[in-house]
Every structure is written in structure tokens, then in C-alpha cells.
Write an enzyme that holds these catalytic residues in place. Structure first.
Site: not given
Ligand SMILES: O=C(O)[C@H]1O[C@H](OP(=O)(O)OP(=O)(O)OC[C@H]2O[C@@H](n3ccc(=O)[nH]c3=O)[C@H](O)[C@@H]2O)[C@H](O)[C@@H](O)[C@H]1O
Length: 449
Positions: A253
Site C-alpha cells: 500500500y
Molecule cells: O495513515 C495512513 O497512511 C494510513 O492510515 C490507516 O492505516 P493504519 O494507521 O494502519 O490504521 P488502522 O488500520 O486504523 O490501525 C491503527 C492502529 O491499530 C493497529 N491495529 C489495527 C488492527 C488490528 O486488528 N489491531 C491493531 O492493533 C494498527 O497496527 C495501527 O497501529 C489507513 O487504514 C490507511 O488506509 C492509511 O491511510
């Protein structure tokens, strides 16, 4: 009309001998006889129904702009489709620009579209309504836009024919390109969806923008588009600044978002397209994405299901610079307002064009465990926490934005802390998915990757 063979009165047997009746079919040993006249009538009724169906279909597709199939646009040439696009594109009092918003039925796209429309700008949406997460939520957002007078063209951005028709019809001054295959972790499962939507579609759009208005030599539109905090990848220097290198993506991504930034630079350099990249930092809020942690955790907590909280290789907690949607909307609108016109015409650059990259974060990273505690507080319910090692699906340990550049150039000033923002989200979540309400089943069976 029809008689059961075994019950035929004797005088009809004569008629049968005279072949005025037709043996139609056999059911449990009985023959049915239908008069030829009745058969002819039945056939005419069938033909009439079929032709009526075709006529209604053609009317819907041609005059109402209904897609025959995603990407197959009968309606693009139809008067009704054109009228709907032009009405949506028309500026109202106070409106300064005409904007094509791609991904208009998405989370950020729907919010920004409404903000632009409410101040009088002309807005046309475009969305492919893909089923990465339940389409019903996208349809509900689209219904809000429709109420506000925003028409969404239902098409895939890779569809050159639709784009070309749209650009022939409307002189867009700005493009807000938010359509994308979102989600960091799903990229390990379906990498080509990201190449298709984040790379292929972006190039198709840039190609269209580069040649647009060639005939009349009007300026090309200025483009503002969604990049991502994920381009900082494995960087360890915090806070992340736009001047930092972005050579170590941790997910496919992120690699596609980095590719977008590189492609944008190329089109800016060769064709004079004015381009602004916005690196969003984990945007959350009402009408958000059910695949993201704040949303899926809320749902699991409400339903009494466990949540998985990832931790680093040495037990470290992950942290994110969660950014509230209203702050991001202001950043998007300010980026459009401050975008200088493109300098190219007829596919040729006349002079150097504007090229900008901004972080749109909150500047206050929060550990995932603490973010869950805030959710618990607003939901008034404890989560069943299941702390597990972070899977090898592309997450990074932390994100943290330096927003100085956006502050100076856009007046960007994030004001919503996570506690306030999650409070607003939870209120929306409870009212939208309320028990017994019509939306309750919308997420049934859906599991984010
Ligand atoms: O800023 C971005 O560029 C991206 O932001 C977002 O990604 P992320 O920051 O990964 O958000 P998000 O899934 O809410 O996980 C949040 C936290 O929870 C943790 N997480 C997540 C799922 C889970 O089951 N367990 C967990 O600990 C996970 O490890 C993380 O630490 C957008 O989805 C992406 O499209 C993109 O725009």
C-alpha cells in the site's frame, strides 16, 4: 384457455381431432391443451412484457444515467446523465471552483464534497463503489451527497471513455483525487487491487488532466490528491517531515502511495500540472471506514467480541497520530483554495508549475492501548483485549506528523484531540447502527482483513 386432458368433455375431443388445440405439456401424466388462439395471445403478452422491460431499461440507462454494468456507460451520452452532471457542477453563490472529487462515496471524499458544496462550489463525484468494505455504507454516504445536490458518476477511474466524456462536458478547475484502494494490511491479500486503483487509475486521471481542454487551450485543472503517512515507512526520525526521505515502505500500500508521489512529480515536470499531495495520518471520525481499527474495535467491543492489539517484536506498543476528519477536511479545502493553476496547455508545459507535499496529521501520537481505553470510556464497555505480535502484513511501529509546512501554507491547524474525536465518532456509531434500526445489519458478516 387450457383444459386438463383427462377432463376434456367429448365435444372438445372433436375439436382436438380437428387440430384446433395444441398439446402443450405433460404434468403427472396429464396432457394440457391450449387453443392456438390462446397461445398466440399468450405469446403476444410475453413479447409485450419483454419489449416493455427493454423500454424501461433503455429509459433508465439512457435518460436516467443508470450504468448497465460498472464501467459500461450507456448513460454518458444521455441527456439525463449530462443534465445531472451539469447541475452538480454548477456553482452557487459564493462558489469559486468546479471540482471533480474522485472517491466521493468514500470516507474523506464524502465529507469534503459536502464541505465544498455547502460553500457554493460546483462538485461532481466519481466512485466505483467497490466492495472492499460493505457497499451499503458507501450508498448511505452517497445518499447524503445526493440530498445536497451532488451527483456521483458511478465508474472506475481506469475507464478512459467515461473520464473523457466527463471532461468534455465540464471544465473542472480542480481535481480532488481521493479514490484509492485503502488499507495497509489487505495489500498482502490482494496486491493487484492496489496497482489497479492506486497506480493505474492515477495515471489514467493524470493523462486525462494533461490533455484536457487542449482544443480550447483553457488551463488544465489543478490536482490535490491523497498520499499517506505510510510513505515514511520504516523511518525512525520523528516527527515525520516532508523533507525526510521516503525510500523504505513497509507495505505494498505504502509503495503504491510513494509511486503516486513520484508519478505526480513526473506529470508536474513534463506537462505543467499543478499538483499537491496530502499525506493523511490515520484519519478517523463519523461515516468512517469499517476496516480501520477505531471502527472495527468499536464494533467488536459493542458486540462483546475480542479485539487483537498488535505489539512490536520486543513487546513495544504501536502508536498512531490519529487525525480527526474535520481537521483533514479543512486541510483538503485549504489545499484546493491555495492551489495555483496548472501551467500546461494542449499537453505542453508553458512554465514551471506548483508542486507541493503536506503532512495532514494531528501531531499527537497515541499508543494503541490508550486509544482502546478512550474507546472503552465512550462506549461505556470494556474491551476483551487480545495482545498479539504484529503480523507481517505491513504495519509500522509509529507515525507522528510535523505539520509546520501545512500550517504556513494552508493555515492548517488540527484542533481535535483523540478523546473529543472518538466521542463524536461513538455518538455517530451508536445512532447509525442503533439496535433495531434499519442500518443494524449493514456490517453483518463483514470481517476486516
Ligand atoms: O495513515 C495512513 O497512511 C494510513 O492510515 C490507516 O492505516 P493504519 O494507521 O494502519 O490504521 P488502522 O488500520 O486504523 O490501525 C491503527 C492502529 O491499530 C493497529 N491495529 C489495527 C488492527 C488490528 O486488528 N489491531 C491493531 O492493533 C494498527 O497496527 C495501527 O497501529 C489507513 O487504514 C490507511 O488506509 C492509511 O491511510
Amino acid at each position: 384457455m387450457a383444459c386438463k386432458g383427462s377432463l376434456l368433455p367429448p365435444h372438445l375431443v372433436k375439436l382436438l381431432d380437428a387440430d384446433d388445440y395444441h398439446k402443450a405439456r405433460s404434468t403427472s401424466g396429464h396432457y394440457y391443451y391450449i387453443s392456438r388462439m390462446a397461445m398466440r395471445q399468450t405469446n403476444w403478452i410475453k413479447i409485450f412484457c419483454f419489449l416493455s422491460f427493454l423500454a424501461i431499461l433503455a429509459w433508465g440507462c439512457f435518460f436516467q444515467g443508470v450504468p448497465l454494468y460498472p464501467g459500461l456507460y450507456f448513460g454518458c451520452s444521455s441527456p439525463a446523465w449530462k443534465k445531472a452532471v451539469l447541475q452538480s457542477a454548477a456553482r452557487q453563490e459564493g462558489g469559486q471552483m468546479t471540482v471533480l472529487v474522485t472517491g466521493a462515496a468514500g470516507f474523506v471524499g464524502s465529507h469534503v464534497s459536502l464541505a465544498l458544496k455547502s460553500r457554493g462550489d460546483g462538485v461532481v463525484g466519481l466512485d466505483n463503489f467497490n466492495d472492499y468494505y460493505p457497499v451499503a455504507l458507501k450508498r448511505a454516504r452517497a445518499a447524503n451527497l445526493q440530498k445536497a445536490g451532488i451527483f456521483i458518476v458511478e465508474a472506475d477511474l481506469n475507464d478512459k471513455a467515461v473520464l473523457s466524456k466527463l471532461f468534455d462536458l465540464v471544465h473542472f478547475t480542480h481535481i480532488l483525487h481521493l479514490a484509492a484502494q485503502a488499507g495497509v494490511r489487505y495489500a498482502v491479500k490482494n496486491p493487484l487491487a492496489y496497482v489497479h486503483s492506486n497506480v493505474g487509475a492515477f495515471v489514467t486521471l493524470l493523462e486525462q488532466c494533461k490533455v484536457s481542454y487542449g482544443k480550447s487551450s483553457n488551463p488544465q485543472p489543478a490536482i490535490v490528491y491523497a498520499s499517506s503517512s505510510s510513505v515514511y515507512g520504516l523511518n525512525s526520525k520523528v516527527p515525520f517531515s516532508e523533507d525526510d526521505r521516503t525510500d523504505h515502505p513497509a507495505s505494498l500500500y505504502a509503495a503504491t502511495k510513494k509511486a503516486d508521489e513520484v508519478l505526480a512529480h513526473t506529470y508536474n515536470h513534463i506537462y505543467g500540472l499543478s499538483i499537491t499531495a496530502l499525506r493523511f495520518f490515520t484519519v478517523y471520525g463519523p461515516w468512517g471506514r469499517p476496516d480501520m481499527a477505531y471502527f472495527s474495535f468499536a464494533r467488536n467491543i459493542v458486540e462483546g467480541q475480542p479485539i487483537k492489539i498488535f505489539q512490536g517484536p520486543h513487546g513495544e506498543e504501536l502508536a498512531r497520530d490519529f487525525t480527526f476528519i474535520d481537521d483533514v477536511v479543512k486541510g483538503c479545502v485549504a489545499s484546493l483554495d491555495t492551489a495555483l493553476p496548472s501551467t500546461g496547455s494542449s499537453g505542453k508545459k508553458r512554465k514551471k508549475a506548483q508542486f507541493r507535499i503536506f503532512n495532514l496529521g494531528n501531531t499527537q501520537p497515541v499508543k494503541v492501548g490508550d486509544f482502546v481505553s478512550i474507546l472503552e470510556k465512550h462506549l461505556k464497555k470494556k474491551a476483551k483485549r487480545n495482545v498479539i505480535p504484529m503480523p507481517a502484513t505491513g504495519d509500522v511501529m509509529f507515525t507522528h506528523a510535523n505539520v509546520t509546512k501545512a500550517r504556513v501554507a494552508l493555515g492548517y491547524n488540527p484542533t481535535t484531540d483523540l478523546d473529543t474525536g472518538l466521542g463524536i465518532f461513538v455518538k455517530w456509531y451508536k445512532s447509525f447502527y442503533q439496535h433495531g434500526g434499519s442500518n443494524e445489519d449493514m456490517l453483518k458478516g463483514y470481517k476486516p482483513y
